[in-house]
Scaffold this active site. Structure first.
Site, mmCIF file in Angstrom:
data_model
loop_
_atom_site.group_PDB
_atom_site.id
_atom_site.type_symbol
_atom_site.label_atom_id
_atom_site.label_comp_id
_atom_site.label_asym_id
_atom_site.label_seq_id
_atom_site.Cartn_x
_atom_site.Cartn_y
_atom_site.Cartn_z
ATOM 1 N N HIS A 79 0.827 -1.216 0.000
ATOM 2 C CA HIS A 79 0.000 0.000 0.000
ATOM 3 C C HIS A 79 0.855 1.256 0.000
ATOM 4 C CE1 HIS A 79 0.779 0.873 4.277
ATOM 5 N NE2 HIS A 79 0.559 -0.419 4.531
ATOM 6 N N CYS B 145 2.936 -4.881 6.747
ATOM 7 C CA CYS B 145 2.631 -4.583 5.349
ATOM 8 C C CYS B 145 3.862 -4.045 4.620
ATOM 9 C CB CYS B 145 1.500 -3.566 5.258
ATOM 10 S SG CYS B 145 -0.119 -4.231 5.696
#
Length: 248
Positions: A118, A134
């Site tokens: 992301h 992440c």
């Protein structure tokens, strides 16, 4: 009549089977490879390396999982549910795009809601170990990737000293063979402008991008290798350089 019906049924079965296997083959021509050892992400399309991006990964090695996963969802301006921050808000730590990765055991039943690639509202963190698991990218980079990466392609995450070329070969990305370069040889003299399989062998030995064309990158790598072996760094792969390349 029976033979005709049987042949027709087998034909339909064969078509169905080909439809089933084609997505898998196509998926291996497109892949994301993330190397936590240098915090870089590579995107392969049509079996060819397209771009390499800097990323941020987990604060500790165990936070960002390693293995082969799948890209299972894509969301523009995903909200940050934990703090109830809407998508697109400058305070949102998920940035402009979310590419969810299917990791067994996440809270969304492997739906790609826990781990993902992301964007970020903290660009200074890119290149460091900063996330809770992440993979963060610059917003402009994740938008580029979002627009090109298809769902269900493989996502490989590793910590390795190998180049992306070697990793792609090991993973079979682009149907590349797993090559044991030590057992490949060639006898011709290679120089700037040479092309073909012998150049590919040379490039694999030098652990650089393999395209079969002796260009600037290969020339630079050859000269560097020649200097390391005390040879004349002329960039020409003749008998002495070949001997140094293939000596064990």
């Amino acid at each position: 009549m029976l033979l005709r019906k049987t042949a027709f049924a087998l034909g339909i079965l064969g078509m169905s089977f080909s439809l089933l296997v084609m997505p898998t083959e196509a998926a291996q021509n497109e892949a994301i490879i993330i190397n936590k050892s240098n915090n870089q992400l590579a995107f392969y399309e049509n079996g060819t390396l397209q771009k390499v991006f800097p990323v941020a990964t987990g604060r500790t090695r165990s936070l960002t999982p390693e293995g082969k996963f799948s890209l299972v969802n894509k969301v523009k301006n995903r909200p940050w549910y934990k703090e109830n921050i809407p998508g697109g808000d400058p305070r949102n730590p998920l940035g402009a795009r979310w590419l969810g990765i299917k990791v067994p055991g996440d809270w969304g039943h492997t739906s790609g809601n826990l781990y993902g690639v992301h964007g970020t509202n903290d660009p200074a963190s890119i290149g460091t170990y900063a996330s809770s698991g992440c993979i963060r990218m610059y917003n402009k980079d994740v938008i580029w990737l979002y627009d090109r990466a298809d769902k269900n392609i493989p996502v490989y995450i590793t910590s390795s000293s190998s180049s992306f070329t070697t990793l792609a070969q090991n993973y079979g990305v682009g149907k590349a063979k797993k090559v044991v370069a030590e057992y490949e040889t060639f006898n011709e003299t290679l120089r700037y402008g040479s092309k073909g399989e012998s150049v590919k062998i040379l490039q694999r030995k030098l652990d650089i991008s393999v395209d079969g064309s002796f260009g600037k990158q290969t020339l630079s790598a050859v000269k560097k290798f020649q200097k390391s072996k005390g040879l004349i760094a002329d960039g020409v792969v003749g008998p002495k350089t070949r001997k140094a390349l293939f000596s064990h």
